[in-house]
Write a protein that holds these residues in place. Structure first.
Motif, PDB file in Angstrom:
ATOM      1  N   LYS A   1     -11.952   2.412  -8.927  1.00  0.00           N
ATOM      2  CA  LYS A   1     -11.188   1.015  -8.786  1.00  0.00           C
ATOM      3  C   LYS A   1     -10.814   0.525  -7.429  1.00  0.00           C
ATOM      4  CE  LYS A   1      -9.139   2.238 -13.240  1.00  0.00           C
ATOM      5  NZ  LYS A   1      -7.745   2.076 -14.040  1.00  0.00           N
ATOM      6  N   THR A   2     -10.886  -0.652  -7.565  1.00  0.00           N
ATOM      7  CA  THR A   2     -10.615  -1.404  -6.471  1.00  0.00           C
ATOM      8  C   THR A   2      -9.362  -1.000  -5.550  1.00  0.00           C
ATOM      9  OG1 THR A   2     -11.759  -3.291  -6.716  1.00  0.00           O
ATOM     10  CG2 THR A   2     -10.161  -3.698  -5.072  1.00  0.00           C
ATOM     11  N   GLU A   3      -8.192  -0.631  -6.406  1.00  0.00           N
ATOM     12  CA  GLU A   3      -6.861  -0.672  -5.978  1.00  0.00           C
ATOM     13  C   GLU A   3      -6.793   0.971  -5.381  1.00  0.00           C
ATOM     14  OE1 GLU A   3      -7.748  -1.619  -8.878  1.00  0.00           O
ATOM     15  OE2 GLU A   3      -6.575  -0.856 -10.418  1.00  0.00           O
ATOM     16  N   ASN A   4      -7.579   1.912  -5.932  1.00  0.00           N
ATOM     17  CA  ASN A   4      -7.338   3.334  -5.584  1.00  0.00           C
ATOM     18  C   ASN A   4      -8.222   3.773  -4.733  1.00  0.00           C
ATOM     19  OD1 ASN A   4      -5.038   3.452  -7.220  1.00  0.00           O
ATOM     20  ND2 ASN A   4      -6.217   3.671  -9.057  1.00  0.00           N
TER      21      ASN A   4
ATOM     22  N   SER B   1      -5.829  -0.730   4.469  1.00  0.00           N
ATOM     23  CA  SER B   1      -6.460  -1.538   3.570  1.00  0.00           C
ATOM     24  C   SER B   1      -6.745  -3.036   4.304  1.00  0.00           C
ATOM     25  CB  SER B   1      -6.193  -1.848   2.012  1.00  0.00           C
ATOM     26  OG  SER B   1      -4.896  -2.755   2.032  1.00  0.00           O
TER      27      SER B   1
ATOM     28  N   ILE C   1       0.813  -1.138  -0.006  1.00  0.00           N
ATOM     29  CA  ILE C   1       0.088   0.025  -0.060  1.00  0.00           C
ATOM     30  C   ILE C   1       0.938   1.301   0.147  1.00  0.00           C
ATOM     31  CG2 ILE C   1      -0.317   0.004   2.438  1.00  0.00           C
ATOM     32  CD1 ILE C   1      -3.209   0.885   2.023  1.00  0.00           C
TER      33      ILE C   1
ATOM     34  N   HIS D   1      -3.004   3.765  -3.047  1.00  0.00           N
ATOM     35  CA  HIS D   1      -3.007   2.715  -3.863  1.00  0.00           C
ATOM     36  C   HIS D   1      -2.571   1.305  -3.234  1.00  0.00           C
ATOM     37  CE1 HIS D   1      -2.559   0.467  -7.924  1.00  0.00           C
ATOM     38  NE2 HIS D   1      -1.278   0.159  -7.335  1.00  0.00           N
ATOM     39  N   GLN D   2      -3.280   0.592  -3.489  1.00  0.00           N
ATOM     40  CA  GLN D   2      -2.822  -0.993  -2.993  1.00  0.00           C
ATOM     41  C   GLN D   2      -2.908  -2.184  -4.061  1.00  0.00           C
ATOM     42  OE1 GLN D   2      -5.296  -3.545  -2.108  1.00  0.00           O
ATOM     43  NE2 GLN D   2      -7.453  -2.520  -2.259  1.00  0.00           N
ATOM     44  N   THR D   3      -1.872  -3.232  -3.560  1.00  0.00           N
ATOM     45  CA  THR D   3      -1.801  -3.923  -4.819  1.00  0.00           C
ATOM     46  C   THR D   3      -2.033  -5.270  -4.404  1.00  0.00           C
ATOM     47  OG1 THR D   3       0.313  -4.298  -4.079  1.00  0.00           O
ATOM     48  CG2 THR D   3       0.328  -2.634  -5.900  1.00  0.00           C
ATOM     49  N   TRP D   4      -3.147  -5.450  -3.444  1.00  0.00           N
ATOM     50  CA  TRP D   4      -3.431  -6.802  -2.837  1.00  0.00           C
ATOM     51  C   TRP D   4      -4.859  -7.086  -3.063  1.00  0.00           C
ATOM     52  CZ3 TRP D   4      -1.587  -3.967   2.030  1.00  0.00           C
ATOM     53  CH2 TRP D   4      -0.280  -4.112   2.386  1.00  0.00           C
ATOM     54  N   SER D   5      -5.426  -6.104  -3.778  1.00  0.00           N
ATOM     55  CA  SER D   5      -6.910  -6.418  -4.183  1.00  0.00           C
ATOM     56  C   SER D   5      -7.911  -6.481  -2.994  1.00  0.00           C
ATOM     57  CB  SER D   5      -7.176  -7.509  -5.015  1.00  0.00           C
ATOM     58  OG  SER D   5      -6.597  -7.295  -6.259  1.00  0.00           O
TER      59      SER D   5
END
Lengths: 111, 115
Positions: free
Chosen positions: A70-73, A93, A4, A24-28
């Protein structure tokens, strides 16, 4: 694995200006949160989101706006910054039931 | 309204000491409880998560316990080191908020481990 991230890390702005803090996260992860941390008040929830396009107010939401297309932002916007919004802002998150994970924070100063 | 209390607000110990940090909450109906560490000027790092059905969790020198009936959680740190110096935060999700995952935070205990 970026995890994140938050940007910018530091921001100085003037009273009345609009400011957007990015997360922003990359884990969905489904859930995302914005907190502010101030001496004497601890961590306070500003907004949270259970999924894309689903957001809700927290304890101290006045003067803030969020969106989550978007889920990641999960950007946080201060519509017209005030000095009382000088703080450290944290994004977090969660997958749901698996604990929250925090970003490094954005230190915002409103002059 | 659920409240989380951490006492003491600050603690100073010599290196090598075993120590316990305390967290209490007003409503025993909790979904889960999480312990965090925060270094000065940094974000929160998750240390341990205890689900409501669990009594304790361990990670290295850290052990966290949960007693819902008494409304308490403790974080045990064994053989403390100067690198353990930080603020430790306890936070829990009330059962009523399990759908939102909203954490209720304590104000933290600032730990200083002296060499």
């Amino acid at each position: 694995d970026a995890g994140i991230t938050q940007s910018p890390r530091y921001k100085i702005t003037e009273t009345g200006r609009q400011v957007t803090l990015m997360c922003h996260q990359t884990w969905s992860h489904s859930y995302m949160f914005w907190y502010r941390q101030d001496l004497g008040h601890g961590l306070r929830l500003i907004y949270y989101s259970a999924a894309a396009d689903i957001t809700d107010k927290g304890e101290v939401s006045d003067g803030y706006v969020v969106s989550r297309s978007k889920t990641e932002n999960f950007p946080l916007t201060l519509e017209s910054a005030t000095r009382s919004q000088t703080s450290v802002y944290f994004c977090a998150s969660s997958r749901g039931g698996q604990g929250q994970y925090f970003g490094p924070g954005t230190r915002l100063t409103v002059t | 309204k659920q409240e989380v209390t951490q006492i003491p607000a600050a603690l100073s110990v010599p290196e090598g000491e075993n120590l316990v940090l305390n967290c209490s909450f007003t409503d025993s109906a909790i979904y889960n409880l999480q312990w965090f560490r925060q270094d000065p000027g940094k974000g929160l790092t998750s240390l341990l998560l205890i689900q409501s059905s669990q009594r304790e969790q361990t990670s290295g020198r850290l052990n966290a316990s949960l007693d819902k009936s008494s409304g308490r959680s403790t974080l045990y740190i064994a053989a403390s080191q100067p690198g353990d110096s930080a603020t430790y935060l306890c936070a829990e999700i009330p059962s009523s908020e399990s759908g939102s995952e909203k954490l209720v935070f304590g104000k933290g205990t600032k730990l200083t481990v002296n060499p």
